[in-house]
Write a protein that holds these residues in place. Structure first.
Motif, short mmCIF file in Angstrom:
data_model
loop_
_atom_site.label_atom_id
_atom_site.label_comp_id
_atom_site.label_asym_id
_atom_site.label_seq_id
_atom_site.Cartn_x
_atom_site.Cartn_y
_atom_site.Cartn_z
N ASP A 349 0.79 -1.05 -0.07
CA ASP A 349 -0.08 -0.07 0.02
C ASP A 349 0.74 1.09 0.01
O ASP A 349 1.72 1.40 0.85
N GLY A 350 0.66 2.20 -1.00
CA GLY A 350 1.46 3.37 -1.11
C GLY A 350 2.81 3.22 -1.73
O GLY A 350 3.50 4.12 -1.55
N GLU A 351 3.06 2.06 -2.29
CA GLU A 351 4.24 1.84 -2.83
C GLU A 351 4.10 3.04 -4.30
O GLU A 351 3.33 2.86 -4.98
N PRO A 352 5.45 3.56 -4.19
CA PRO A 352 5.78 4.21 -5.61
C PRO A 352 5.65 3.62 -6.71
O PRO A 352 6.33 2.28 -6.84
N ASP A 353 5.10 4.02 -7.89
CA ASP A 353 5.34 3.12 -9.24
C ASP A 353 6.44 2.81 -9.72
O ASP A 353 7.07 1.74 -9.87
N TYR A 354 7.72 3.94 -9.36
CA TYR A 354 8.94 3.61 -9.84
C TYR A 354 9.73 4.49 -8.91
O TYR A 354 9.49 5.77 -8.66
N TYR A 355 11.02 4.02 -8.24
CA TYR A 355 11.70 4.79 -7.27
C TYR A 355 13.20 4.55 -7.55
O TYR A 355 13.44 3.47 -7.96
N LEU A 356 13.93 5.80 -7.66
CA LEU A 356 15.22 5.65 -8.06
C LEU A 356 16.17 6.57 -7.44
O LEU A 356 15.46 7.94 -7.03
N ARG A 357 17.11 6.33 -6.81
CA ARG A 357 17.80 7.25 -6.06
C ARG A 357 19.57 7.17 -6.51
O ARG A 357 20.08 5.94 -6.92
N HIS A 358 20.18 8.09 -6.52
CA HIS A 358 21.51 8.31 -7.11
C HIS A 358 22.29 9.34 -6.02
O HIS A 358 21.87 10.41 -6.07
N ASN A 359 22.99 8.78 -5.03
CA ASN A 359 23.51 9.43 -4.32
C ASN A 359 22.26 10.16 -3.23
O ASN A 359 21.50 9.32 -2.83
N ASN A 360 22.22 11.48 -3.08
CA ASN A 360 21.17 11.90 -2.36
C ASN A 360 20.04 12.60 -3.25
O ASN A 360 19.24 13.22 -2.72
N ARG A 361 20.03 12.13 -4.46
CA ARG A 361 19.16 12.56 -5.28
C ARG A 361 18.03 11.66 -5.66
O ARG A 361 18.41 10.47 -5.69
N VAL A 362 16.82 11.81 -5.20
CA VAL A 362 15.52 10.87 -5.20
C VAL A 362 14.75 11.31 -6.34
O VAL A 362 14.19 12.42 -6.45
N PHE A 363 14.52 10.22 -7.06
CA PHE A 363 13.48 10.65 -8.28
C PHE A 363 12.06 9.51 -8.19
O PHE A 363 12.44 8.24 -8.07
N ILE A 364 10.99 10.12 -7.79
CA ILE A 364 9.88 9.17 -7.59
C ILE A 364 8.84 9.38 -8.94
O ILE A 364 8.50 10.62 -9.14
N PHE A 365 8.43 8.18 -9.35
CA PHE A 365 7.70 8.33 -10.55
C PHE A 365 6.24 7.79 -10.34
O PHE A 365 6.22 6.53 -9.52
N GLU A 366 5.26 8.54 -10.69
CA GLU A 366 3.76 7.90 -10.71
C GLU A 366 3.47 7.75 -11.96
O GLU A 366 3.48 8.79 -12.98
N ASN A 367 3.36 6.52 -12.47
CA ASN A 367 2.79 6.32 -13.77
C ASN A 367 1.16 6.55 -14.15
O ASN A 367 0.27 5.96 -13.37
N LYS A 368 0.82 7.29 -15.17
CA LYS A 368 -0.69 7.70 -15.25
C LYS A 368 -0.88 7.59 -16.71
O LYS A 368 -0.98 8.24 -17.75
N ASP A 369 -1.19 6.19 -17.09
CA ASP A 369 -1.79 5.87 -18.32
C ASP A 369 -3.18 5.94 -18.31
O ASP A 369 -4.13 5.27 -18.21
N VAL A 370 -3.67 7.46 -18.51
CA VAL A 370 -5.30 7.59 -18.44
C VAL A 370 -5.77 8.36 -19.74
O VAL A 370 -5.11 8.64 -20.63
N TRP A 371 -6.94 7.97 -19.80
CA TRP A 371 -7.65 8.41 -21.01
C TRP A 371 -8.75 9.75 -20.72
O TRP A 371 -9.37 9.60 -19.68
N ILE A 372 -8.84 10.60 -21.60
CA ILE A 372 -9.79 11.67 -21.28
C ILE A 372 -10.88 11.42 -22.43
O ILE A 372 -10.83 11.27 -23.56
#
Length: 562
Positions: A349-372
């Motif tokens: 529960d609450g797990e990020p879709d993709y998590y990436l860290r390089h040293n102290n830089r953190v990149f968190i991705f949420e994937n949104k394949d949505v239709w309008i």
């Protein structure tokens, strides 16, 4: 940002009674009607000042437009033909092909030109009326943002820029990669065999190899036609003809979002000779439109629906997130020193879709394949557009999605109890980059990242309170999967490339500078330039990279002749 006045019938012919569009199209020769559809794909389309071959007619129309613009104090040159207008005209011709073309004996060039001109003016009236401009923000700057979204969102699945060569190349290359990934996914489980087989058959091909051969042959032809500013092509064998015929239909209806011509983006002129309705729609047929075909096949299979649930949940989670996004990002961030979240058998529960860290830089991705919904997309109503953007990307108090999920992850990172990387719990000097990864290029239209970032900042400041520090917690980046695919070789080359592109984009996104200049014309130009720079999507930022030609050629090596 370019806002152009679309000329309307009553502006140019105030003394005439305006008739239905089909009244004017019925006066156009059948040859002109058919050939004009593909013509709108070419560059340097005519305007009111070079539309007519008859000098007397040309002079009369020019004087009429000049008189109108003078009375209305219009400074910039107005237009007759737009992308949206040309598609509506093409759609009308194809939807009424039988009645317009059968028993059509018209053969006057002058009549053809003036009646097509008048048809465009009526279409422009409809397009202008469809834009709702009375409910925009009271704040001047936000009002301009609203206008940019109103004008760009309805046509955002077409090219953003007048010179669309780079956009087209990106779409074509990314589509090949995504279709390859889709077939890898369909080949990954025995349960998906029927989906793959039915998809291949829907293109009148026998197997996966033939499907890719024909798709790449067509894409190669599109590149050739685009380069030579053409739109008509011939096929030289029966297999290619059957393949192309799967993308044409005589059953075309009008639709607010051009649904029928998106499904059938080509039409037949004569035996083995075809014309393109829209370049982007032809490319989209193989991934964007194909999702609807897969949905149809999927929902007819009780075994799949009982095992994987509703289609959107299945496609978005199983393919878009767990397969396509993960494979693309893993390929870019492949080095061992990139720290990623630990894989778990069941998603927490609450797990990020993709998590990436390089040293102290953190990149968190949420994937949104949505239709309008097409009714929202084509509405030209900022209230409706804002509402659906909030639903899709922000959520509410009870259900956090996209932006809300990113802020949840940031809260957990700052709490010292992050479950997926123990290092960050001991480090208080993190640089956190929240990223929304979208799968539809409409979300890269002008102003969307800005608007979503405003909502993100409001929510982040409210929820994080004194923990919010803009020097450590970056603004929101909205980036599409096609851009990640296109930039992939550049991002893999050096670790810092991705971070530098993000930093440069976010600096421009957050930069606001007042304009106080006496020279009105220059001041207007400066405001426009600064506004456009701030509202531009990251995918349209200039970066020191172009897709190497050998990478593109490599995608066609299996169909290229020696």
């Amino acid at each position: 940002m370019k806002i152009t006045i679309r000329l309307e019938f009553e502006y140019i012919f105030p003394e005439e009674e305006e008739r239905d569009i089909l009244y004017y199209l019925a006066k156009v020769s059948s040859e002109t009607l058919l050939k004009i559809i593909g013509f709108f794909n070419t560059k340097s389309l005519p305007n009111f000042d070079n539309f007519f071959s008859n000098p007397e007619v040309a002079k009369d129309i020019y004087n009429r437009v000049f008189e109108y613009t003078k009375k209305q104090s219009i400074r910039d040159k107005p237009e007759v033909i737009s992308q949206q207008g040309s598609l509506k005209l093409s759609e009308l011709i194809l939807a009424n092909k039988a009645s317009l073309i059968e028993n059509n004996n018209n053969n006057s060039i002058d009549d053809d030109e003036i009646n097509i001109f008048k048809a465009f003016l009526i279409i422009n009236s409809e397009l202008n009326r469809s834009q709702v401009l009375n409910n925009t923000s009271e704040v001047n700057y936000e009002k301009l943002v609203d206008y940019s979204i109103i004008f760009s969102f309805p046509i955002s699945d077409l090219a953003i820029f007048e010179n669309d060569d780079i956009e087209f190349l990106k779409s074509l290359y990314a589509t090949i990669v995504k279709v390859e990934q889709l077939f890898n996914f369909l080949n990954s489980k025995k349960e998906f065999e029927k989906l793959k087989t039915s998809l291949i058959q829907s293109f009148n091909t026998n197997n996966e190899k033939d499907f890719f051969k024909e798709m790449k042959y067509l894409f190669g032809k599109l590149l050739e036609l685009k380069t030579t500013n053409n739109y008509i092509f011939k096929v030289d064998n029966n297999e290619s003809e059957k393949f192309i015929n799967s993308m044409i239909s005589d059953d075309i209806n009008t639709d607010v979002d051009f649904t029928y011509i998106k499904i059938n983006p080509l039409y037949k002129l004569e035996d083995k000779t075809y014309s393109i309705i829209n370049y982007f729609y032809v490319v989209d047929k193989f991934y964007r439109s194909t999702k609807y075909k897969i949905k149809e096949i999927y929902e007819a299979d009780e075994n799949l629906t009982s095992q994987f649930g509703d289609f959107l949940g299945f496609f978005n989670k199983e393919f878009s997130e767990n397969f396509l996004m993960k494979n693309i990002l893993d390929e870019i961030f492949y080095e061992r020193y990139f720290i990623k979240k630990n894989e778990t058998e069941n998603e927490l529960d609450g797990e990020p879709d993709y998590y990436l860290r390089h040293n102290n830089r953190v990149f968190i991705f949420e994937n949104k394949d949505v239709w309008i919904a097409k009714s929202i997309k084509s509405s030209g109503d900022i209230e409706k557009i804002n509402k659906v953007l909030k639903q899709k990307f922000l959520g509410d108090n009870n259900h956090k999605v996209g932006i809300g999920q990113l802020i949840n992850t940031i809260e957990e990172l700052l709490s010292g109890n992050f479950r997926f990387d123990n290092y960050v719990n001991q480090n208080k000097n993190l640089k956190i980059y929240p990223i929304l990864l979208v799968h539809d290029r409409i979300f890269q239209s002008l102003g969307i990242n800005y608007r979503l970032n405003q909502w993100y900042l409001e929510s982040a400041k409210s929820r994080l309170e004194n923990k919010y520090n803009p020097s450590n917690i970056k603004s929101l980046t909205v980036i599409d999967i096609d851009t990640m695919i296109l930039w992939s070789p550049h991002l893999k080359k050096k670790d810092k490339n991705f971070r530098e592109i993000l930093d440069s984009h976010l600096t421009k996104l957050n930069k606001y500078k007042k304009t106080n200049i006496r020279d009105y014309e220059y001041g207007l130009e400066l405001v426009n330039r600064r506004l456009t720079e701030r509202l531009t999507a990251i995918s349209h930022r200039e970066i020191p990279y172009q897709l190497p030609s050998e990478i593109l050629i490599n995608k066609f090596k299996d169909v290229l002749k020696d």
